[in-house]
Design a protein around this motif. Structure first.
Motif, PDB file in Angstrom:
ATOM      1  N   PRO A 137      40.688 -10.288  12.475  1.00  0.00           N
ATOM      2  CA  PRO A 137      42.059 -10.646  12.847  1.00  0.00           C
ATOM      3  C   PRO A 137      42.278 -10.541  14.353  1.00  0.00           C
ATOM      4  O   PRO A 137      41.575  -9.793  15.046  1.00  0.00           O
ATOM      5  CB  PRO A 137      42.898  -9.610  12.096  1.00  0.00           C
ATOM      6  CG  PRO A 137      41.996  -8.424  11.989  1.00  0.00           C
ATOM      7  CD  PRO A 137      40.615  -8.985  11.789  1.00  0.00           C
ATOM      8  N   ARG A 138      43.255 -11.276  14.843  1.00  0.00           N
ATOM      9  CA  ARG A 138      43.649 -11.148  16.239  1.00  0.00           C
ATOM     10  C   ARG A 138      44.509  -9.893  16.408  1.00  0.00           C
ATOM     11  O   ARG A 138      44.948  -9.293  15.440  1.00  0.00           O
ATOM     12  CB  ARG A 138      44.427 -12.384  16.674  1.00  0.00           C
ATOM     13  CG  ARG A 138      43.583 -13.645  16.708  1.00  0.00           C
ATOM     14  CD  ARG A 138      44.418 -14.863  17.012  1.00  0.00           C
ATOM     15  NE  ARG A 138      43.599 -16.077  17.059  1.00  0.00           N
ATOM     16  CZ  ARG A 138      44.106 -17.309  17.146  1.00  0.00           C
ATOM     17  NH1 ARG A 138      45.427 -17.491  17.154  1.00  0.00           N
ATOM     18  NH2 ARG A 138      43.296 -18.353  17.184  1.00  0.00           N
ATOM     19  N   VAL A 139      44.729  -9.532  17.672  1.00  0.00           N
ATOM     20  CA  VAL A 139      45.525  -8.341  17.962  1.00  0.00           C
ATOM     21  C   VAL A 139      46.918  -8.491  17.340  1.00  0.00           C
ATOM     22  O   VAL A 139      47.594  -9.514  17.525  1.00  0.00           O
ATOM     23  CB  VAL A 139      45.651  -8.131  19.484  1.00  0.00           C
ATOM     24  CG1 VAL A 139      46.579  -6.953  19.784  1.00  0.00           C
ATOM     25  CG2 VAL A 139      44.272  -7.895  20.098  1.00  0.00           C
ATOM     26  N   GLY A 140      47.323  -7.504  16.563  1.00  0.00           N
ATOM     27  CA  GLY A 140      48.640  -7.516  15.946  1.00  0.00           C
ATOM     28  C   GLY A 140      48.692  -8.177  14.588  1.00  0.00           C
ATOM     29  O   GLY A 140      49.730  -8.115  13.916  1.00  0.00           O
ATOM     30  N   GLU A 141      47.620  -8.829  14.171  1.00  0.00           N
ATOM     31  CA  GLU A 141      47.601  -9.478  12.865  1.00  0.00           C
ATOM     32  C   GLU A 141      47.198  -8.496  11.779  1.00  0.00           C
ATOM     33  O   GLU A 141      46.192  -7.799  11.909  1.00  0.00           O
ATOM     34  CB  GLU A 141      46.636 -10.673  12.868  1.00  0.00           C
ATOM     35  CG  GLU A 141      47.125 -11.861  13.672  1.00  0.00           C
ATOM     36  CD  GLU A 141      46.208 -13.058  13.561  1.00  0.00           C
ATOM     37  OE1 GLU A 141      46.626 -14.159  13.934  1.00  0.00           O
ATOM     38  OE2 GLU A 141      45.052 -12.890  13.104  1.00  0.00           O
ATOM     39  N   THR A 142      47.972  -8.457  10.714  1.00  0.00           N
ATOM     40  CA  THR A 142      47.689  -7.625   9.550  1.00  0.00           C
ATOM     41  C   THR A 142      47.982  -8.436   8.299  1.00  0.00           C
ATOM     42  O   THR A 142      48.521  -9.552   8.377  1.00  0.00           O
ATOM     43  CB  THR A 142      48.586  -6.370   9.543  1.00  0.00           C
ATOM     44  OG1 THR A 142      49.955  -6.788   9.400  1.00  0.00           O
ATOM     45  CG2 THR A 142      48.433  -5.575  10.838  1.00  0.00           C
ATOM     46  N   LEU A 143      47.661  -7.885   7.148  1.00  0.00           N
ATOM     47  CA  LEU A 143      48.056  -8.535   5.902  1.00  0.00           C
ATOM     48  C   LEU A 143      49.571  -8.689   5.828  1.00  0.00           C
ATOM     49  O   LEU A 143      50.082  -9.696   5.337  1.00  0.00           O
ATOM     50  CB  LEU A 143      47.543  -7.740   4.704  1.00  0.00           C
ATOM     51  CG  LEU A 143      46.054  -7.829   4.384  1.00  0.00           C
ATOM     52  CD1 LEU A 143      45.746  -6.962   3.164  1.00  0.00           C
ATOM     53  CD2 LEU A 143      45.629  -9.268   4.132  1.00  0.00           C
ATOM     54  N   LEU A 144      50.286  -7.679   6.327  1.00  0.00           N
ATOM     55  CA  LEU A 144      51.746  -7.745   6.290  1.00  0.00           C
ATOM     56  C   LEU A 144      52.270  -8.846   7.190  1.00  0.00           C
ATOM     57  O   LEU A 144      53.173  -9.601   6.790  1.00  0.00           O
ATOM     58  CB  LEU A 144      52.345  -6.395   6.702  1.00  0.00           C
ATOM     59  CG  LEU A 144      53.882  -6.330   6.722  1.00  0.00           C
ATOM     60  CD1 LEU A 144      54.455  -6.701   5.361  1.00  0.00           C
ATOM     61  CD2 LEU A 144      54.338  -4.947   7.146  1.00  0.00           C
ATOM     62  N   SER A 145      51.726  -8.984   8.388  1.00  0.00           N
ATOM     63  CA  SER A 145      52.206 -10.049   9.282  1.00  0.00           C
ATOM     64  C   SER A 145      51.876 -11.427   8.701  1.00  0.00           C
ATOM     65  O   SER A 145      52.661 -12.374   8.825  1.00  0.00           O
ATOM     66  CB  SER A 145      51.593  -9.899  10.674  1.00  0.00           C
ATOM     67  OG  SER A 145      50.199 -10.177  10.670  1.00  0.00           O
ATOM     68  N   ALA A 146      50.727 -11.540   8.039  1.00  0.00           N
ATOM     69  CA  ALA A 146      50.374 -12.804   7.387  1.00  0.00           C
ATOM     70  C   ALA A 146      51.326 -13.088   6.226  1.00  0.00           C
ATOM     71  O   ALA A 146      51.741 -14.235   6.004  1.00  0.00           O
ATOM     72  CB  ALA A 146      48.934 -12.759   6.900  1.00  0.00           C
ATOM     73  N   ALA A 147      51.679 -12.044   5.485  1.00  0.00           N
ATOM     74  CA  ALA A 147      52.610 -12.213   4.369  1.00  0.00           C
ATOM     75  C   ALA A 147      53.988 -12.627   4.863  1.00  0.00           C
ATOM     76  O   ALA A 147      54.661 -13.467   4.251  1.00  0.00           O
ATOM     77  CB  ALA A 147      52.703 -10.919   3.573  1.00  0.00           C
ATOM     78  N   GLU A 148      54.430 -12.051   5.982  1.00  0.00           N
ATOM     79  CA  GLU A 148      55.719 -12.438   6.553  1.00  0.00           C
ATOM     80  C   GLU A 148      55.699 -13.900   7.006  1.00  0.00           C
ATOM     81  O   GLU A 148      56.670 -14.637   6.805  1.00  0.00           O
ATOM     82  CB  GLU A 148      56.054 -11.517   7.727  1.00  0.00           C
ATOM     83  CG  GLU A 148      56.383 -10.094   7.304  1.00  0.00           C
ATOM     84  CD  GLU A 148      56.542  -9.150   8.480  1.00  0.00           C
ATOM     85  OE1 GLU A 148      56.027  -9.480   9.572  1.00  0.00           O
ATOM     86  OE2 GLU A 148      57.176  -8.095   8.305  1.00  0.00           O
TER      87      GLU A 148
END
Length: 206
Positions: A137-148
């Motif tokens: 993932p890139r900086v700041g990317e998480t499963l939660l950010s992808a879900a949002e």
């Protein structure tokens, strides 16, 4: 028959023939206009039907791609990704891409602009999901950010559907109809948040 009478007779015959010719030309012009109008109406119907089919396919495929992205996020949270999981996501992506390619050729400006926003958003979310899948993932990317980001797709898809309905002359908005008939849908973002708060499920990747 004297010359005067002959001239009168000739003029009479010429007048009769001329009137018949003018009448025939008028009838031909009327018939030609009717044929042109009928052809224009038929072409307009065919064009509308082509757009309707294209819009229906693109709207359906965009929704299916968005749903496939949601499903893939659940898989990333809960277990290892299988070949079947990857194949299902890629097939959904390809279906949406094909519909987008067709819409580019026939959709008017307002519909094309809305469809372009959906296509760009889907592509961005797909990139996030695939980077999570690949563990890069890139900086700041998480499963939660992808879900949002995935949840944010739905208003764009609804707006695209509204633009399509307007172009086809269908009254009403999709979101208004959904609000009137459905309760709020709990999506993958809400489940991710619930997992973070309770400590259940797979921890989103940093």
């Amino acid at each position: 028959m004297d010359m005067g009478a002959a001239l009168i007779a000739i003029v009479g015959v010429a007048g009769t023939l001329g009137a018949a010719l003018l009448t025939q030309r008028g009838a031909d012009r009327t018939k030609r206009r009717e044929l042109e109008l009928s052809r224009a109406i038929q072409e307009a119907r065919e064009d509308r039907e082509l757009r309707r089919r294209s819009y229906t396919d693109l709207h359906r495929d965009a929704r299916q791609f968005a749903t496939a992205l949601s499903r893939h996020l659940y898989v990333l949270r809960d277990r290892a990704v299988s070949d079947d999981d990857v194949r299902a996501l890629e097939e959904a992506k390809d279906g949406q891409r094909n519909g987008w390619s067709e819409a580019i050729m026939i959709a008017p400006g307002a519909v094309l602009a809305a469809a372009w926003e959906v296509n760009e958003a889907l592509t961005r979310v797909y990139g996030q999901v695939k980077r999570q899948e690949q563990g890069n993932p890139r900086v700041g990317e998480t499963l939660l950010s992808a879900a949002e980001a995935q949840q944010a797709l739905w208003p764009l898809i609804h707006a695209m559907g509204d633009a399509m309905r307007h172009d086809l002359g269908v009254p009403g908005e999709i979101r208004a109809a959904l609000r009137a008939t459905q309760t709020r849908h709990v999506g993958v973002r809400d489940d991710m948040l619930s997992g973070v708060e309770t400590g259940s499920g797979r921890t989103p990747q940093a």
